[in-house]
Design an enzyme around this catalytic site. Structure first.
Site, mmCIF file in Angstrom:
data_model
loop_
_atom_site.group_PDB
_atom_site.id
_atom_site.type_symbol
_atom_site.label_atom_id
_atom_site.label_comp_id
_atom_site.label_asym_id
_atom_site.label_seq_id
_atom_site.Cartn_x
_atom_site.Cartn_y
_atom_site.Cartn_z
ATOM 1 C CE LYS A 68 -2.205 -1.001 3.693
ATOM 2 N NZ LYS A 68 -1.485 -2.156 4.062
ATOM 3 N NE ARG A 112 2.163 -4.889 11.287
ATOM 4 C CZ ARG A 112 3.232 -4.388 10.620
ATOM 5 N NH1 ARG A 112 4.296 -4.958 10.756
ATOM 6 N NH2 ARG A 112 3.061 -3.872 9.513
ATOM 7 N NE ARG A 141 6.355 -0.509 9.976
ATOM 8 C CZ ARG A 141 5.201 -0.321 9.206
ATOM 9 N NH1 ARG A 141 5.213 0.165 8.079
ATOM 10 N NH2 ARG A 141 4.060 -0.765 9.937
ATOM 11 N NE ARG A 149 7.386 -2.894 6.091
ATOM 12 C CZ ARG A 149 6.064 -2.417 6.158
ATOM 13 N NH1 ARG A 149 5.461 -1.998 4.904
ATOM 14 N NH2 ARG A 149 5.265 -2.790 7.122
ATOM 15 N NE ARG A 192 -4.367 -1.201 9.715
ATOM 16 C CZ ARG A 192 -3.407 -0.752 9.344
ATOM 17 N NH1 ARG A 192 -3.257 0.582 8.603
ATOM 18 N NH2 ARG A 192 -2.001 -1.465 8.997
#
Ligand code: AMP
Length: 193
Positions: free
Chosen positions: A14, A145, A134, A128, A89
């Site tokens: 996204k 998640r 992160r 990532r 969400r």
């Protein structure tokens, strides 16, 4: 105005695709994840509260996120439209967004849902985490998640499907391939044949 929701699970691309879309179509990007990470890094009261949820892979409470979105929309009165990335969400967020936009005499035009098989999502997110650092991109939090996505966020697709606004896009190819599929849908909407 043209308002787009880019929908999909964590790791579906996204953020990357929003950047492509805002440049090509000159829209304003609103990512609740980016806004929240900014609050966290500035250690604002909102950020300190939000971090507790983010670190556990849980959604931040609706009222916090909705308030943030509302002020962000108000900051750009001249925008040609918005790309909402990582928002809404939950169904409550989707309903609140409809109300906010209705107040501005506009609406969500299109919802593009990126679909990527789960093993590929996990591989992308772990990668990532290694490159970006992160803190919520480690395997334990990633699993949470994705679980949170299935239980709370996936039903939002049904909300938009009922409104006739949802298009599903294969997001398992390369960045350019996926962008072509997304822009085809946007062009079809903006310039119907
Ligand atoms: P993202 O960058 O979109 O993956 O978001 C990172 C984290 O921020 C999520 O795991 C949630 O904890 C929080 N977050 C981002 N957007 C929302 C939202 N719309 N509602 C609730 N929590 C959110």
């Amino acid at each position: 105005m043209f308002n787009l929701v880019l929908f999909g699970p964590p790791g579906s691309g996204k953020g990357t695709q929003s950047a492509n879309i805002v440049t090509t179509y000159q829209l304003q990007h609103i990512s609740t994840g980016d806004l929240l990470r900014d609050e966290v890094s500035r250690q604002t009261p909102l950020g300190v509260e939000a971090k507790k949820y983010m670190d556990q892979g849980l959604l931040v409470p609706d009222e916090v996120v909705i308030g943030m979105i509302s002020s962000k929309i108000d900051e750009s009165p001249e925008a040609r439209g918005f790309v909402f990335d990582g928002f809404p969400r939950t169904r409550a967020q989707a309903e609140a967004l409809d109300k906010l936009l209705e107040f501005k005499q506009t609406q969500i035009d299109l919802v593009l849902a990126l679909e990527v098989p789960e093993p590929q999502l996990i591989t992308r997110l772990v990668g990532r985490g290694q490159s970006s650092g992160r803190s919520d991109d480690n395997e334990e939090v990633i699993i949470k998640r994705i679980k949170e996505y299935h239980s709370k966020t996936e039903p939002v697709a049904g909300y938009y499907h009922t409104q006739g606004k949802l298009e599903r896009i294969k997001g398992d190819g390369g960045i350019d391939d996926t962008f072509k599929l997304l822009s085809k849908e946007i062009d079809n909407y903006l310039l119907p044949a």
